[in-house]
Design an enzyme around this catalytic site. Structure first.
Site, PDB file in Angstrom:
ATOM      1  N   ASP A 108      36.035  -4.196  34.246  1.00 11.36           N
ATOM      2  CA  ASP A 108      34.971  -3.380  33.654  1.00 11.36           C
ATOM      3  C   ASP A 108      34.819  -2.044  34.374  1.00 11.36           C
ATOM      4  O   ASP A 108      34.334  -1.994  35.504  1.00 11.36           O
ATOM      5  CB  ASP A 108      33.664  -4.180  33.739  1.00 11.36           C
ATOM      6  CG  ASP A 108      32.473  -3.424  33.185  1.00 11.36           C
ATOM      7  OD1 ASP A 108      32.671  -2.439  32.461  1.00 11.36           O
ATOM      8  OD2 ASP A 108      31.334  -3.832  33.487  1.00 11.36           O
ATOM      9  N   ASP A 295      34.426   3.263  29.048  1.00  9.65           N
ATOM     10  CA  ASP A 295      33.876   1.994  29.536  1.00  9.65           C
ATOM     11  C   ASP A 295      34.623   0.816  28.931  1.00  9.65           C
ATOM     12  O   ASP A 295      34.379   0.424  27.792  1.00  9.65           O
ATOM     13  CB  ASP A 295      32.390   1.925  29.192  1.00  9.65           C
ATOM     14  CG  ASP A 295      31.694   0.702  29.773  1.00  9.65           C
ATOM     15  OD1 ASP A 295      32.372  -0.095  30.456  1.00  9.65           O
ATOM     16  OD2 ASP A 295      30.488   0.540  29.551  1.00  9.65           O
TER      17      ASP A 295
END
Length: 507
Positions: A108, A295
Site C-alpha cells: 500500500d 495510491d
C-alpha cells in the site's frame, strides 16, 4: 466446557466463512535456473454462490492495495507477482519470524506501516478468518510493546509494535518493527482476502515514527536502485494478477517511456496534475493545477464531489437527488451566473450571495453562522460551491445562460454519496465517455472498461462506477486519489531516490 465452546465457535466461523467468502486460491513455487523464484497463482471463477460475498466486498472496500510474490532478478531487484480479486484487491505473500510464518499482504503506497493479525486478537471476528502471528513461535522475535492504532478509509486496526525478521521473496529484512493487530473491528477486514497491510508510503505518515519496510530495504542495501514499480493486471480471469518489482522495473510490463512528475509533498506519493477532461471537454476544475496521489491501496479513483458529479452525469450514474441543490440553483442560479460573468472570483461567489463566508487570508470558504441549522448551512454552502464549478466549466465552453442553468439543475440528480460508488447501466458501458487526466502536461485516458466494475454476466450483471467523491479541505486538499483504477491501465514507478512518480501505458 470452555474448550468445547471455543471449538464450537471456531466451527461456526468456519462454516460461515465457507458459505460467505470466496475460497483463497492455492499457490505453487518453482525455482528457475536463472536464479529467480517465481510463485504461480491459481484462481476460482465467480459463481452465484459466492457473488454475494463479492458484492458485500465491493460496498466496503476503500483504501486497500496490492499484494504479491517475489522473484530475485539478477541481484538488482525483487519481483512480486500479484493476485487479483475482482479488480479490487491485489495481494501477495510475505513471511514473518523464524521459522517463517506465512501471510498475505497488500502493498500500500497510501500508508507506511506493516501490520498483521496477532495471535492475541481474541474479540475481532476478522482475526478468525486470517493467519495470525504468534510471537512465541519465532526465535527472532523481539518484544517492543509500544501501542499503535491506524485508521484507514474503510477500516481501523489497533494493537502494539513488535520486532522480527520479514521475508519478501528472497529478501530478508532483519529486526523490522511492525504492528501486531489485536483489534480489527467492523466488516472491512472480515471480507478482505488479505491478512494485513505493508505500507510503502513515506516515513512522514508512519504511525509511531516507525521505519517503513521499504526504508530498511534501501538502507540495508537489499535493492540496487531506490525504486519500486507496479503492474496491475485488470483482467480478473487471468491467472496472473500483476507484479510489483522492488529495485527496478520489468520492461515487459509497459509501453513507451514513463512520464515523471516530482513528489510535491512527502508522506503520500503526492504530485501536481493538470485539468481533467470528460469526452474531450475540459472541466476547468484543475485548470490552475490540482494535487493528486498515486495510491495502490485504494481500489477506486476519488476526487472532489463537484467533478465526480459531472462524471456521474456524463456516464448516467445514479446519484443522490439533492433538494438543497435544486433550491440553490432555483433561487440563486442567475445571481451566481451574473457574478461569474462579471469576472468575480469564483471562490467568492457563494459568500457574495450569503451562503458561505470567505477567509481572505486563506482563500477558503467557511459556513456562515446565522443561527439556523449548521447542517443546512453546510449543505447549502457546499452545493453552492459545486454549482459554481459547474457553471464556470460551461462558461468556459461558451454555453448559453439557459443551457448553463439547465445543466446545473441536471447535475443535482447525480451528486454521489460520499465515499460510495454509483450504479450504472451495464448495457451503456460501451457508449460511455473517455475521462482524461493531465499529468506532466500529457493526457492519460481512462476508458469505460477501465473505470467501470462489472460483476456477473447477462441479465444478472451489475455495474458500478469506479469514481467516488471525497472532499479533502485545504491545505491538504482538494486532492485526487488515483487508485488501482488508474494504476491498472498505467504502469507506475515510485522513484524514492529522485522523489518522483512515473506513469506509462501498461503492456
Amino acid at each position: 466446557m470452555i474448550g468445547k465452546m471455543g471449538t464450537r465457535f471456531q466451527s461456526f466461523m468456519l462454516l460461515f466463512l465457507l458459505s460467505c467468502l470466496i475460497f483463497i486460491s492455492a499457490t505453487s513455487s518453482e525455482q528457475k535456473g536463472d536464479g529467480t523464484l517465481r510463485i504461480g497463482l491459481k484462481k476460482r471463477k465467480l459463481n452465484r454462490a459466492n457473488r454475494l460475498a463479492s458484492q458485500l466486498f465491493l460496498k466496503n472496500r476503500g483504501s486497500w492495495s496490492s499484494k504479491g510474490f517475489f522473484h530475485l532478478n539478477d541481484g538488482n531487484s525483487d519481483t512480486v507477482p500479484l493476485k487479483n480479486y475482482l479488480d479490487a484487491q491485489y495481494y501477495g505473500d510475505i513471511t514473518i519470524g523464524t521459522p517463517p510464518q506465512k501471510f498475505t499482504a497488500i502493498f500500500d503506497t497510501g500508508s507506511s506501516n506493516l501490520w498483521m493479525p496477532s495471535s492475541k486478537c481474541y474479540l475481532s471476528v476478522a482475526c478468525y478468518f486470517h493467519s495470525k502471528y504468534t510471537a512465541s513461535e519465532s526465535s527472532t522475535y523481539k518484544k517492543n510493546g509500544k501501542p499503535a492504532s491506524i485508521r484507514y478509509g474503510t477500516g481501523a486496526i489497533s494493537g502494539y509494535f513488535s520486532n522480527d525478521d520479514i521475508k519478501i521473496g528472497d529478501l530478508v529484512i532483519k529486526d523490522q518493527e511492525f504492528i501486531e493487530a489485536t483489534n480489527e473491528p467492523g466488516i472491512t477486514f472480515l471480507v478482505a482476502k488479505f491478512d494485513g497491510i505493508l505500507g510503502l508510503g513515506f516515513k512522514e505518515i508512519a504511525v509511531g515514527n516507525s521505519t517503513p519496510v521499504w526504508y530498511n530495504m534501501v538502507e540495508k542495501g537489499l535493492v540496487k536502485e531506490q525504486i519500486f514499480s507496479f503492474w496491475l493486471n485488470r483482467n480478473p480471469q487471468d491467472q496472473e494478477g500483476g507484479e510489483i518489482v522492488f529495485g527496478g522495473v520489468d520492461p515487459k510490463h509497459f509501453k513507451g517511456e514513463h512520464t515523471y512528475v516530482p513528489v510535491t509533498r512527502k508522506g503520500y506519493w503526492q504530485f501536481d496534475m493538470g485539468d481533467l477532461h470528460i469526452a474531450g471537454k475540459p472541466t476547468g476544475y484543475c485548470s490552475n493545477g490540482c494535487s493528486a496521489i498515486a495510491d495502490s491501496g485504494t481500489s477506486l479513483l476519488t476526487g472532489p464531489t463537484s467533478v465526480i458529479t459531472m462524471i456521474n452525469h456524463a456516464i448516467g450514474a445514479v446519484g443522490v437527488a439533492s433538494k438543497e441543490c435544486k433550491t440553490v440553483i432555483g433561487q440563486y442560479g442567475k445571481t451566481m451566473l451574473n457574478s461569474l460573468l462579471s469576472q468575480a472570483d469564483p471562490r467568492k461567489v457563494c459568500s457574495q450571495i450569503g451562503l458561505c463566508g470567505f477567509n481572505e487570508r486563506m482563500g477558503i470558504k467557511s459556513v456562515l453562522d446565522d443561527g439556523t441549522s449548521d447542517l443546512i448551512n453546510e449543505a447549502m454552502c457546499s452545493v453552492c460551491e459545486m454549482a459554481t464549478v459547474w457553471m464556470q466549466s460551461e462558461l468556459n465552453q461558451n454555453e448559453t445562460q439557459e443551457r448553463i442553468l439547465s445543466y446545473a439543475a441536471e447535475l443535482c440528480d447525480h451528486i454521489p454519496s460520499p465515499n460510495q460508488q454509483s450504479a450504472v447501466n451495464c448495457e451503456k458501458v460501451s457508449s460511455m465517455p473517455i475521462v482524461t487526466f493531465t499529468i506532466g502536461g500529457k493526457p492519460f485516458d481512462l476508458s469505460p472498461q477501465d473505470y467501470i466494475f462489472k460483476i456477473g454476466d447477462g441479465v444478472q450483471s451489475q455495474c458500478t462506477s469506479g469514481f467516488t467523491a471525497m472532499d479533502i479541505p485545504p491545505p491538504r486538499g482538494p486532492l485526487w486519489i488515483l487508485g488501482d483504477i488508474f494504476m491498472g491501465p498505467y504502469h507506475t514507478v515510485f522513484d524514492y531516490g529522485k522523489a518522483r512518480v512515473g506513469f506509462a501505458k501498461s503492456a
